[in-house]
Structures are given as C-alpha cells and as structure tokens.
Scaffold this motif. Structure first.
Motif, PDB file in Angstrom:
ATOM      1  N   GLY A   1       0.847  -1.300  -0.051  1.00  0.00           N
ATOM      2  CA  GLY A   1      -0.001   0.069   0.236  1.00  0.00           C
ATOM      3  C   GLY A   1       0.768   1.189   0.095  1.00  0.00           C
ATOM      4  O   GLY A   1       0.080   2.345   0.338  1.00  0.00           O
ATOM      5  N   SER A   2       2.095   1.148  -0.487  1.00  0.00           N
ATOM      6  CA  SER A   2       2.774   2.340  -0.340  1.00  0.00           C
ATOM      7  C   SER A   2       2.289   3.437  -1.268  1.00  0.00           C
ATOM      8  O   SER A   2       2.164   4.915  -1.132  1.00  0.00           O
ATOM      9  N   ASN A   3       2.070   3.061  -2.647  1.00  0.00           N
ATOM     10  CA  ASN A   3       1.278   3.915  -3.522  1.00  0.00           C
ATOM     11  C   ASN A   3       0.084   4.449  -3.128  1.00  0.00           C
ATOM     12  O   ASN A   3      -0.501   5.717  -3.203  1.00  0.00           O
ATOM     13  N   ALA A   4      -0.890   3.538  -2.561  1.00  0.00           N
ATOM     14  CA  ALA A   4      -2.178   4.015  -1.813  1.00  0.00           C
ATOM     15  C   ALA A   4      -1.814   5.014  -0.816  1.00  0.00           C
ATOM     16  O   ALA A   4      -2.700   6.155  -0.940  1.00  0.00           O
ATOM     17  N   GLU A   5      -1.003   4.801   0.103  1.00  0.00           N
ATOM     18  CA  GLU A   5      -0.713   5.838   1.038  1.00  0.00           C
ATOM     19  C   GLU A   5      -0.171   7.129   0.571  1.00  0.00           C
ATOM     20  O   GLU A   5      -0.845   8.407   1.156  1.00  0.00           O
ATOM     21  N   ALA A   6       0.561   7.052  -0.613  1.00  0.00           N
ATOM     22  CA  ALA A   6       0.839   8.451  -1.158  1.00  0.00           C
ATOM     23  C   ALA A   6      -0.214   9.033  -1.762  1.00  0.00           C
ATOM     24  O   ALA A   6      -0.327  10.408  -1.631  1.00  0.00           O
ATOM     25  N   ILE A   7      -1.262   8.401  -2.230  1.00  0.00           N
ATOM     26  CA  ILE A   7      -2.439   9.185  -2.913  1.00  0.00           C
ATOM     27  C   ILE A   7      -3.319   9.780  -1.788  1.00  0.00           C
ATOM     28  O   ILE A   7      -3.523  10.858  -1.731  1.00  0.00           O
ATOM     29  N   VAL A   8      -3.439   8.888  -0.690  1.00  0.00           N
ATOM     30  CA  VAL A   8      -4.455   9.107   0.174  1.00  0.00           C
ATOM     31  C   VAL A   8      -3.686  10.534   1.057  1.00  0.00           C
ATOM     32  O   VAL A   8      -4.445  11.513   1.664  1.00  0.00           O
ATOM     33  N   GLN A   9      -2.447  10.501   1.119  1.00  0.00           N
ATOM     34  CA  GLN A   9      -1.899  11.728   1.793  1.00  0.00           C
ATOM     35  C   GLN A   9      -1.357  12.852   1.279  1.00  0.00           C
ATOM     36  O   GLN A   9      -0.924  13.861   1.773  1.00  0.00           O
ATOM     37  N   ALA A  10      -1.549  12.779  -0.219  1.00  0.00           N
ATOM     38  CA  ALA A  10      -1.358  13.939  -0.915  1.00  0.00           C
ATOM     39  C   ALA A  10      -2.340  15.113  -0.499  1.00  0.00           C
ATOM     40  O   ALA A  10      -3.402  15.010  -0.611  1.00  0.00           O
ATOM     41  N   SER A  11      -1.698  16.075  -0.374  1.00  0.00           N
ATOM     42  CA  SER A  11      -2.694  17.079   0.192  1.00  0.00           C
ATOM     43  C   SER A  11      -3.307  17.927  -0.704  1.00  0.00           C
ATOM     44  O   SER A  11      -4.376  18.760  -0.387  1.00  0.00           O
ATOM     45  N   ALA A  12      -3.038  18.324  -1.930  1.00  0.00           N
ATOM     46  CA  ALA A  12      -3.751  19.129  -2.930  1.00  0.00           C
ATOM     47  C   ALA A  12      -4.499  18.599  -3.854  1.00  0.00           C
ATOM     48  O   ALA A  12      -4.994  19.020  -4.788  1.00  0.00           O
ATOM     49  N   LEU A  13      -4.812  17.361  -3.741  1.00  0.00           N
ATOM     50  CA  LEU A  13      -5.732  16.548  -4.581  1.00  0.00           C
ATOM     51  C   LEU A  13      -7.139  16.996  -4.652  1.00  0.00           C
ATOM     52  O   LEU A  13      -7.798  17.199  -3.592  1.00  0.00           O
ATOM     53  N   PRO A  14      -7.794  17.348  -5.798  1.00  0.00           N
ATOM     54  CA  PRO A  14      -9.226  17.720  -6.217  1.00  0.00           C
ATOM     55  C   PRO A  14     -10.195  16.739  -5.816  1.00  0.00           C
ATOM     56  O   PRO A  14     -11.374  16.621  -6.370  1.00  0.00           O
ATOM     57  N   CYS A  15      -9.696  15.788  -4.904  1.00  0.00           N
ATOM     58  CA  CYS A  15     -10.705  14.503  -4.631  1.00  0.00           C
ATOM     59  C   CYS A  15     -10.576  14.072  -3.232  1.00  0.00           C
ATOM     60  O   CYS A  15      -9.492  14.335  -2.549  1.00  0.00           O
ATOM     61  N   ALA A  16     -11.491  13.282  -2.755  1.00  0.00           N
ATOM     62  CA  ALA A  16     -11.371  12.709  -1.368  1.00  0.00           C
ATOM     63  C   ALA A  16     -11.351  11.148  -1.682  1.00  0.00           C
ATOM     64  O   ALA A  16     -12.257  10.722  -2.268  1.00  0.00           O
ATOM     65  N   VAL A  17     -10.315  10.577  -1.063  1.00  0.00           N
ATOM     66  CA  VAL A  17     -10.183   9.135  -1.198  1.00  0.00           C
ATOM     67  C   VAL A  17     -11.103   8.632   0.106  1.00  0.00           C
ATOM     68  O   VAL A  17     -10.690   8.856   1.060  1.00  0.00           O
ATOM     69  N   CYS A  18     -12.392   7.971  -0.360  1.00  0.00           N
ATOM     70  CA  CYS A  18     -13.360   7.554   0.561  1.00  0.00           C
ATOM     71  C   CYS A  18     -13.192   6.108   0.833  1.00  0.00           C
ATOM     72  O   CYS A  18     -13.606   5.830   1.897  1.00  0.00           O
TER      73      CYS A  18
END
Length: 189
Positions: free
Chosen positions: A12-29
């Motif tokens: 899950g390292s890439n999943a974690e990078a996506i979830v923790q990215a601060s400026a994404l215009p989406c919410a990982v739910c």
C-alpha cells in the motif's frame, strides 16, 4: 469534492501516497483490497477511509466478484478509481461502469515489461533505463492510454530492491501529481 477509491493488493505505499497527498481535488473515501491479509489494510486504519475487503475466492466468478465491488462503489458514489498495486485485471463490469475513470501505475516505461514483476523483467533484460508509467485502464494488461511517464536509470549493480526503492520515490510523487492533473483537466472540460 470528487469521491475516489484506491484499489490495492499489497503493502500500500502508493495508496498511502495518494491518500496523504494534500492538494488533490478529490477525497479518497474507500480502499478496496482483494487480499484479506494484505499489509495495506493495517496501514489504512490511520487514513480515515473505509476499507472494503473483497476476496475473489468467495465468489463463483469474476463478474460476481466485480459486481460486489461495483455495488459498494455505487453506494458510496465513487467517481474515480486509482489502482495502486492492485494485482488483478479489471473486467468489463468495472470497466463499463467507470469508462476512462480508472487509472493505474506500473513500474516500467510501458509498453515495455507489462504484467507482473516488471522490475525483474527489466533487470533480466539488462536495460539501462526503466521507469514509471501512469495510464488509463482498459481490458488489456497494462495497455491503456499512457498519461505520464518518468525514466529511472538502472545503475550498475542494481538489485530488484534498490531499483524498486528508486522507482517508488518517483511513483509516490508522480502518481498524485498525475491524478491532480487529470481531475483538474476533467473539471475544465
């Protein structure tokens, strides 16, 4: 805010990078995981996202398996899917429902070294350069339209571990950047 799901099968390292990215215009739910023992499930405990473990072994076929996932995605009004080490080919049930809204990351400069163990394939081939590709998902194995790529030199004496570590440094930056680009572009069209 755009609702997104991350699919992962492993650490899950890439999943974690996506979830923790601060400026994404989406919410990982939602995290969707196909392996009940995958380390990503424990990591996700601190992410404030719902975890949906869906073991394909408990379904009669791929269509039934994907239908269970699709029902969950629809219940949560998910609009985008980001594959982050999800080790299954996506079938027509999800592809049809999320046409051009599923993105994958792959540790090679596609179209070279598709499928499993792309890093091992690159080392065995003796290439001087490998890299990271982010692409839309289609019905093939790593054959969808390429969105972004970045080269990673293969250094003399590289092992699977050392090359993988350098690739992950690129992946953890490039994947969130690419998601941001795609979702921002999508909103302007």
């Amino acid at each position: 805010m755009i609702a997104a799901a991350v699919f992962a099968s492993g650490s899950g390292s890439n999943a974690e990078a996506i979830v923790q990215a601060s400026a994404l215009p989406c919410a990982v739910c939602l995290l969707v995981c196909d392996k009940p023992e995958a380390p990503v499930i424990q990591k996700a405990a601190g992410w404030n996202v719902e975890v949906f473990v869906c073991d394909p072994k408990t379904f009669p076929d791929k269509q039934a398996y994907e239908q269970a996932i699709l029902t969950k995605l629809q219940d949560m009004q998910i609009e985008w899917i980001f594959l982050a080490g999800y080790m299954r080919l996506i079938g027509s049930t999800l592809l049809d429902a999320f046409a051009n809204r599923i993105i994958n990351i792959h540790p090679s400069l596609l179209p070279a070294f598709t499928g499993k163990d792309a890093i091992g394939q690159a080392l065995a081939a003796g290439v001087k350069v490998s890299g990271v590709t982010i692409h839309f998902v289609d019905s093939g194995m790593d054959t969808g339209t390429i969105i972004a790529q970045e080269a990673v030199p293969v250094q003399p004496g590289d092992t699977h571990h050392t090359l993988h570590q350098r690739m992950q440094q690129i992946e953890h930056r490039l994947y969130p950047e690419t998601i941001h680009y795609i979702l921002t572009r999508e909103g302007k069209e």
